[in-house]
Enzyme design. Sequence first.
Site, PDB file in Angstrom:
ATOM      1  N   ASP A  33      -0.349 -44.403  -7.988  1.00 29.11           N
ATOM      2  CA  ASP A  33       0.884 -44.314  -7.456  1.00 29.11           C
ATOM      3  C   ASP A  33       2.069 -44.796  -6.296  1.00 29.11           C
ATOM      4  O   ASP A  33       1.805 -45.551  -6.035  1.00 29.11           O
ATOM      5  CB  ASP A  33       0.409 -42.209  -6.355  1.00 29.11           C
ATOM      6  CG  ASP A  33      -0.536 -41.773  -6.780  1.00 29.11           C
ATOM      7  OD1 ASP A  33      -0.812 -41.839  -7.932  1.00 29.11           O
ATOM      8  OD2 ASP A  33      -0.357 -40.517  -6.008  1.00 29.11           O
ATOM      9  N   ASN A  61       0.127 -40.208   6.012  1.00 28.78           N
ATOM     10  CA  ASN A  61       1.328 -41.180   5.851  1.00 28.78           C
ATOM     11  C   ASN A  61       1.384 -42.003   7.402  1.00 28.78           C
ATOM     12  O   ASN A  61       2.323 -41.028   8.275  1.00 28.78           O
ATOM     13  CB  ASN A  61       2.349 -39.629   5.728  1.00 28.78           C
ATOM     14  CG  ASN A  61       3.557 -40.643   5.289  1.00 28.78           C
ATOM     15  OD1 ASN A  61       3.635 -41.537   5.414  1.00 28.78           O
ATOM     16  ND2 ASN A  61       4.219 -39.324   4.300  1.00 28.78           N
ATOM     17  N   HIS A  94       6.726 -40.014  -4.913  1.00 27.89           N
ATOM     18  CA  HIS A  94       6.308 -40.552  -5.809  1.00 27.89           C
ATOM     19  C   HIS A  94       7.760 -40.156  -6.566  1.00 27.89           C
ATOM     20  O   HIS A  94       9.040 -39.781  -6.130  1.00 27.89           O
ATOM     21  CB  HIS A  94       5.755 -39.581  -6.748  1.00 27.89           C
ATOM     22  CG  HIS A  94       3.981 -39.217  -6.547  1.00 27.89           C
ATOM     23  ND1 HIS A  94       3.230 -39.617  -6.884  1.00 27.89           N
ATOM     24  CD2 HIS A  94       3.699 -37.749  -5.674  1.00 27.89           C
ATOM     25  CE1 HIS A  94       2.219 -39.306  -6.079  1.00 27.89           C
ATOM     26  NE2 HIS A  94       2.308 -38.582  -5.403  1.00 27.89           N
ATOM     27  N   GLY A 148     -14.908 -19.869  -3.112  1.00 29.98           N
ATOM     28  CA  GLY A 148     -15.847 -20.270  -2.503  1.00 29.98           C
ATOM     29  C   GLY A 148     -15.983 -22.406  -2.418  1.00 29.98           C
ATOM     30  O   GLY A 148     -16.553 -22.731  -1.906  1.00 29.98           O
ATOM     31  N   HIS A 201      -5.493 -42.091  -0.944  1.00 30.06           N
ATOM     32  CA  HIS A 201      -5.254 -41.092  -0.615  1.00 30.06           C
ATOM     33  C   HIS A 201      -6.504 -40.434  -1.101  1.00 30.06           C
ATOM     34  O   HIS A 201      -6.952 -40.449  -2.378  1.00 30.06           O
ATOM     35  CB  HIS A 201      -3.865 -40.489  -1.786  1.00 30.06           C
ATOM     36  CG  HIS A 201      -2.535 -40.369  -0.683  1.00 30.06           C
ATOM     37  ND1 HIS A 201      -1.331 -40.752  -1.805  1.00 30.06           N
ATOM     38  CD2 HIS A 201      -2.425 -40.130   0.513  1.00 30.06           C
ATOM     39  CE1 HIS A 201      -0.033 -40.996  -0.950  1.00 30.06           C
ATOM     40  NE2 HIS A 201      -1.251 -40.695   1.002  1.00 30.06           N
ATOM     41  N   HIS A 236      -5.358 -46.583  -3.381  1.00 29.54           N
ATOM     42  CA  HIS A 236      -4.664 -46.391  -2.187  1.00 29.54           C
ATOM     43  C   HIS A 236      -5.004 -45.373  -1.978  1.00 29.54           C
ATOM     44  O   HIS A 236      -5.992 -44.910  -2.346  1.00 29.54           O
ATOM     45  CB  HIS A 236      -2.811 -46.432  -2.154  1.00 29.54           C
ATOM     46  CG  HIS A 236      -2.953 -45.023  -3.055  1.00 29.54           C
ATOM     47  ND1 HIS A 236      -2.791 -44.504  -4.390  1.00 29.54           N
ATOM     48  CD2 HIS A 236      -2.899 -43.649  -2.475  1.00 29.54           C
ATOM     49  CE1 HIS A 236      -2.896 -43.523  -4.409  1.00 29.54           C
ATOM     50  NE2 HIS A 236      -2.785 -42.992  -3.731  1.00 29.54           N
ATOM     51  N   SER A 287       8.743 -37.094  -0.784  1.00 31.74           N
ATOM     52  CA  SER A 287       8.642 -37.436  -1.335  1.00 31.74           C
ATOM     53  C   SER A 287       7.754 -38.846  -1.919  1.00 31.74           C
ATOM     54  O   SER A 287       9.081 -39.839  -1.333  1.00 31.74           O
ATOM     55  CB  SER A 287       8.887 -36.940  -2.739  1.00 31.74           C
ATOM     56  OG  SER A 287       7.622 -37.166  -4.276  1.00 31.74           O
ATOM     57  N   ASP A 342       2.830 -43.243 -12.797  1.00 29.51           N
ATOM     58  CA  ASP A 342       2.941 -42.115 -12.584  1.00 29.51           C
ATOM     59  C   ASP A 342       4.187 -41.246 -13.190  1.00 29.51           C
ATOM     60  O   ASP A 342       4.811 -41.151 -13.055  1.00 29.51           O
ATOM     61  CB  ASP A 342       3.311 -42.779 -10.881  1.00 29.51           C
ATOM     62  CG  ASP A 342       3.539 -41.396  -9.899  1.00 29.51           C
ATOM     63  OD1 ASP A 342       2.587 -40.408 -10.398  1.00 29.51           O
ATOM     64  OD2 ASP A 342       3.218 -41.646  -9.001  1.00 29.51           O
ATOM     65  N   HIS A 348      -1.242 -39.514 -14.515  1.00 27.30           N
ATOM     66  CA  HIS A 348      -1.237 -38.236 -12.720  1.00 27.30           C
ATOM     67  C   HIS A 348       0.137 -37.478 -13.151  1.00 27.30           C
ATOM     68  O   HIS A 348       1.487 -37.449 -12.404  1.00 27.30           O
ATOM     69  CB  HIS A 348      -0.491 -39.797 -12.025  1.00 27.30           C
ATOM     70  CG  HIS A 348      -0.793 -39.072 -10.347  1.00 27.30           C
ATOM     71  ND1 HIS A 348       0.114 -38.051  -9.774  1.00 27.30           N
ATOM     72  CD2 HIS A 348      -1.814 -39.938  -9.626  1.00 27.30           C
ATOM     73  CE1 HIS A 348      -0.638 -38.289  -9.076  1.00 27.30           C
ATOM     74  NE2 HIS A 348      -1.725 -38.690  -8.559  1.00 27.30           N
ATOM     75  N   HIS A 400      11.536 -34.395   5.330  1.00 26.27           N
ATOM     76  CA  HIS A 400      10.308 -34.461   4.066  1.00 26.27           C
ATOM     77  C   HIS A 400      10.969 -35.280   2.935  1.00 26.27           C
ATOM     78  O   HIS A 400      11.752 -34.627   2.353  1.00 26.27           O
ATOM     79  CB  HIS A 400       8.588 -33.796   3.937  1.00 26.27           C
ATOM     80  CG  HIS A 400       8.121 -33.799   2.910  1.00 26.27           C
ATOM     81  ND1 HIS A 400       7.296 -35.049   3.626  1.00 26.27           N
ATOM     82  CD2 HIS A 400       7.835 -34.246   1.800  1.00 26.27           C
ATOM     83  CE1 HIS A 400       5.986 -35.384   2.252  1.00 26.27           C
ATOM     84  NE2 HIS A 400       6.873 -34.817   1.000  1.00 26.27           N
TER      85      HIS A 400
END
Lengths: 552, 552
Positions: free
Chosen positions: B160, B231, B365, B45, B72, B70, B363, B192, B387, B361
Amino acid sequence: MNDNVKVIPLGGLGEIGKNMTVIEYKNEIIVIDCGVAFPDEEMYGVDLIIPDVSYLLDNKDKVKGFFITHGHEDHIGALPYILKQINVPVYGTKLALGLIKTKLKEHEMLDVAKLYDVKVSDTVNLEFLSVEFIRNTHSIADSCSLAIHTPVGVILHTGDFKVDYTPIDGLVMDFDRISALGREGVLLLMADSTNVERKGYTISERKIGETLSRIFSKAEGRVIVATFASNIHRMQQIIDASIKYGRKVAFNGRSMENISNVAIELGYLHLPEEYKLDIDELTDHKSEEVTIITTGSQGESMASLARIAFSTHRKIKVEPNDLFIISASPIPGNDKLISRVIDKLLSEGAKVIYKDLEEVHVSGHACQEELKLIHTLVHPKYFMPVHGEYRHLKLHGDLAKSLGMNHEKVFIVKTGQVLELSKQSANISGKVKTGKIFVDGIGVGDVGSVVLRDRKVLAEDGMLTVVFTIERETCTLAAGPDIITRGFVYVKESEELIREVKEISRIEIERCLERGIVEWSVLKTTTRRAIERFLYEKTKRRPSIIPIIMEI
Amino acid sequence: MNDNVKVIPLGGLGEIGKNMTVIEYKNEIIVIDCGVAFPDEEMYGVDLIIPDVSYLLDNKDKVKGFFITHGHEDHIGALPYILKQINVPVYGTKLALGLIKTKLKEHEMLDVAKLYDVKVSDTVNLEFLSVEFIRNTHSIADSCSLAIHTPVGVILHTGDFKVDYTPIDGLVMDFDRISALGREGVLLLMADSTNVERKGYTISERKIGETLSRIFSKAEGRVIVATFASNIHRMQQIIDASIKYGRKVAFNGRSMENISNVAIELGYLHLPEEYKLDIDELTDHKSEEVTIITTGSQGESMASLARIAFSTHRKIKVEPNDLFIISASPIPGNDKLISRVIDKLLSEGAKVIYKDLEEVHVSGHACQEELKLIHTLVHPKYFMPVHGEYRHLKLHGDLAKSLGMNHEKVFIVKTGQVLELSKQSANISGKVKTGKIFVDGIGVGDVGSVVLRDRKVLAEDGMLTVVFTIERETCTLAAGPDIITRGFVYVKESEELIREVKEISRIEIERCLERGIVEWSVLKTTTRRAIERFLYEKTKRRPSIIPIIMEI
């Protein structure tokens, strides 16, 4: 009753697990596999899922036996539950039967079950149908594909398989027999779709042995390997690397102990007596002479590996020089669990090697190129992808079409649908009852969607009970309302909120009573709605509101 | 107060998310980022997790501002909650601030917040500390590394990042400035660690554009792409492919609409007016002229993609020629959710392309080789991996050592630990209070471990309430006991069980009352234990047993 053969998956299509397929001809039914599925995160409190076998119970007299392809849980796990309802013979190879026996023993059913040991390449003949066991390779030893010979033609069910040209036991898949069947003509191919998303080939199990040997050669302390208990070949390779570098081997975790015992006893696992180590004797040996093979490779919180990591294992504590190897892939959904265990082991000072860092695991299922090989050898008349979610079945169908198969001959079937076959035709002719039966504790089927929906609400926002006593004669509030919550808010920090709920309830109840409304259902609904409205506005939460009325 | 600089991570180390780092010198504190974390499956919950900022509240006068790397969620998401407690300036680049503004607006805080737009390469000067924004590349535009110039030396925080030599906006990472800092001497590098497990390089975002273009060239119906709303570069590439093949673009889902608006307004996203499509005008266009960019790439059941799949979206229904592209990776734990959506879309007849099938897709990082580049350019005196979970930090430390760094100069720090730096030394000097604050609905911090433990019990086995009324004067049972269950068993099928529970309760209560025991706590405990024992024996389940007593 007609002259067609019916193929009816009772589980395993459009889902992962509880694999079970009915093949029926006239008064004869055989069942391929009898597996469990594991609950997903929304199935709160459910331990296992077994298939709904209403169709078998409705046709009890026809059912001639279960034919088991191999000894994995998703193919044998439901047997103890289903045999209680329909005790017919179970046919399988030696290792599969050995694993089934340990299960039946736990359910105190070993005496009543009728188990028949089938040798690889043998055929079991019934009146109309006969079932031929054909060796394949998979992440468990003694795994088989099944050719079901029927009056309308041959059905080849691959079971779970990969193509491993260098299996640990030296027993390669029987391509010769599969080619021969293909040459003679296969009516329907049912093939494993698990890895159809993956291009190329699955790596040979033997490759893992090379990696393990390299890792063992550098290990300074104990080596503790977590893997699937049923992966006997993996265990053998861990044993071989241990012996090579002078380590004794202990087994840890109930299923690891059980299955290693069965496998050693039946001759599938070879561990010389002088290399056996009891988990109680660990401290008698130098750490560089010890290997432990343990359960818990999925990070399950109650399994041995997690217990070791979080210091709740009674016999094994993490030591700084320990090297842990997680020789498994996380099953979807388990990523976080296993990551947590790895993090804890590392922070305790141990070394940990896992799949992202070294090649310590390979899959047991065929990738695209292997599937193409089977399709090419068998070149069946009809094809039904099995063992996968819908996307796997769909992609496997596309793969068959890319090899030249007409799309009308590919059947993407759902669990419960009936594929009816004659010599010349195939079509979906109907649907039988199927479903998920939940096992929770020792209860089978007493938890269903209503109970799960309640658990979901309780899980997300907890519950709030409002209880009050009414005096019937005077139609007045004799005691309460009292408010009890669980899993809703910190009561201490929310005294004011709870006080308000109490007040709102009192007002609603008295308003009803003054108007002479004493029907419990109305009283309850009115109170519940008032509280729901208030709480959602105040907290944006929707706990389960449970009004309880007592009458004196 | 001393002349050292303190670096104190308040989140993000040994965990994924809620990134936040304090840098303190004398009476000056700056805070890098202010992110949220997302709950794992055991946090029933809970909507969000924000860091415990007791340390900032205890040092309120010192805190000079938040410096955002940044936009995010795991770097800005907690701002609305934390600024309510400590309203200091927020510094960031234009896009990050744009995203922060939409958040603050929802929390009705836009008027009170103090936001400062910083240009890339600019420096914000405080009394002792100054913060330089250095361009990097990441899966969101306008992302920065920060160089914090302190009296004892430079601290470089990468934020990042990945190394993308061909970013979509043409703005490559400022290696020149990073090299210069390295040459002049960096005291501490914080870098990172997210992708440290991965060998090699991360693929350039531009590669995805090529794949998308190829896929779009063959699409026959609508193309519906699910991706992360933040993105922007991915969005731009989807727009570019759409324009190339004559498609108009609609945005779907609240965060997609919000962020695309902000990005277009600020000039980060380019979509010619004639190619804009409103979601309400879909039916006015041929399907081969439509692209929809949607939220829900993680399969979240309440997000748009899942709503489309399960036919609960108000405006978009699946059509047979639709091509769905899932341009994202499942975050650990979301695999099953996204698989369910893919299966449903396929079974509705749509085509679906996802990461396992095509390169849709990449990444954001850095992988191992990129990290090595940064370490080599910066060659800092000290290194603190940030991170990541513990295993990421550990492996990143190992990577630094493999490049020749002395292990005494690598600090694997836990959230809350204080790394104290002078010109000549670095050491862990203490620990401050940190933790997880749960956000549930509009409640912040009113759900904690006790509430979650209750929810867990309720989730797994449900609950059983036993309620009865006692007459005080006569010390007798006036009404009840009544049994109410939720999430335990099907009541209908378990009438006998419930009857037995009722009987057991009655016996226990009357036994107590006969002996004159009227203390509620004793009555409750006795009854609860009797029921628990009985139910565990009968069902192997442990529902939450809640005895409630009313007195008249």
